[in-house]
Design a protein around this motif. Structure first.
Motif, mmCIF file in Angstrom:
data_model
loop_
_atom_site.group_PDB
_atom_site.id
_atom_site.type_symbol
_atom_site.label_atom_id
_atom_site.label_comp_id
_atom_site.label_asym_id
_atom_site.label_seq_id
_atom_site.Cartn_x
_atom_site.Cartn_y
_atom_site.Cartn_z
ATOM 1 N N PRO A 88 36.278 53.164 9.742
ATOM 2 C CA PRO A 88 36.626 53.926 8.540
ATOM 3 C C PRO A 88 35.373 54.065 7.793
ATOM 4 O O PRO A 88 35.183 54.963 7.141
ATOM 5 C CB PRO A 88 37.800 53.450 8.081
ATOM 6 N N GLU A 89 34.659 52.814 7.511
ATOM 7 C CA GLU A 89 33.543 52.877 6.631
ATOM 8 C C GLU A 89 32.552 53.574 7.089
ATOM 9 O O GLU A 89 31.445 53.346 6.410
ATOM 10 C CB GLU A 89 33.332 51.535 6.212
ATOM 11 N N ASP A 90 32.335 53.834 8.430
ATOM 12 C CA ASP A 90 31.333 54.665 8.711
ATOM 13 C C ASP A 90 31.688 56.180 8.511
ATOM 14 O O ASP A 90 30.436 57.065 8.631
ATOM 15 C CB ASP A 90 31.133 54.544 10.477
ATOM 16 N N THR A 91 32.487 56.570 7.948
ATOM 17 C CA THR A 91 32.831 57.742 7.566
ATOM 18 C C THR A 91 31.771 58.304 6.592
ATOM 19 O O THR A 91 31.295 57.685 5.350
ATOM 20 C CB THR A 91 34.353 58.263 6.844
ATOM 21 N N ALA A 92 31.123 59.375 6.924
ATOM 22 C CA ALA A 92 29.837 59.977 5.942
ATOM 23 C C ALA A 92 29.344 61.276 6.428
ATOM 24 O O ALA A 92 29.623 61.414 7.589
ATOM 25 C CB ALA A 92 28.849 58.995 5.722
ATOM 26 N N VAL A 93 28.399 61.644 5.669
ATOM 27 C CA VAL A 93 27.526 62.870 6.361
ATOM 28 C C VAL A 93 26.518 62.102 6.800
ATOM 29 O O VAL A 93 25.560 61.398 6.072
ATOM 30 C CB VAL A 93 27.292 63.971 5.040
#
Length: 124
Positions: A88-93
């Motif tokens: 989940p911490e890889d969530t990004a643009v």
């Protein structure tokens, strides 16, 4: 002039995989080092991975080592980011950028060209 267009983002469950693509235009694209960056809401833009113009050397931020792989196909003017074991911490643009001066310039956020980005969302 080099234009960069990212694709391949989307929604994936934790532990899943995605492959991002960065398509470059311009006959000189293959002479540029290319990097992937990401920016999550409320956070600073972060260097994720970089690859030299020849593809002979790659570099990663510590949090993605062993999970992400950057590669390039200069015949197709495309750089890839294979992302496995997503968290989940890889969530990004995620966006790609190119620098004639090499990966070192990318790590210092001194890119020459950059794309618009593609959203990656990892659900828990």
């Amino acid at each position: 002039q080099v234009q960069l267009v990212e694709s391949g983002g989307g929604l994936v469950q934790a532990g899943g995989s995605l492959r991002l693509s960065c398509a470059g235009s311009g006959r000189t694209f293959s002479s540029y080092a290319v990097g992937w960056f990401r920016q999550a809401p409320g956070k600073e833009r972060e260097f994720v991975a970089g690859i030299t113009w020849s593809g002979s050397d790659t570099y990663y931020t510590n949090s993605v080592k062993g999970r992400f792989t950057i590669s390039r196909d200069n015949a197709k003017n495309t750089v890839y980011l294979e992302m496995n074991s997503l968290k989940p911490e890889d969530t990004a643009v995620y966006s790609c950028a190119a620098a004639a001066a090499g990966v070192g310039a990318l790590e210092q956020y001194k890119e020459d060209y950059w794309g618009q980005g593609t959203q990656v969302t990892v659900s828990s």
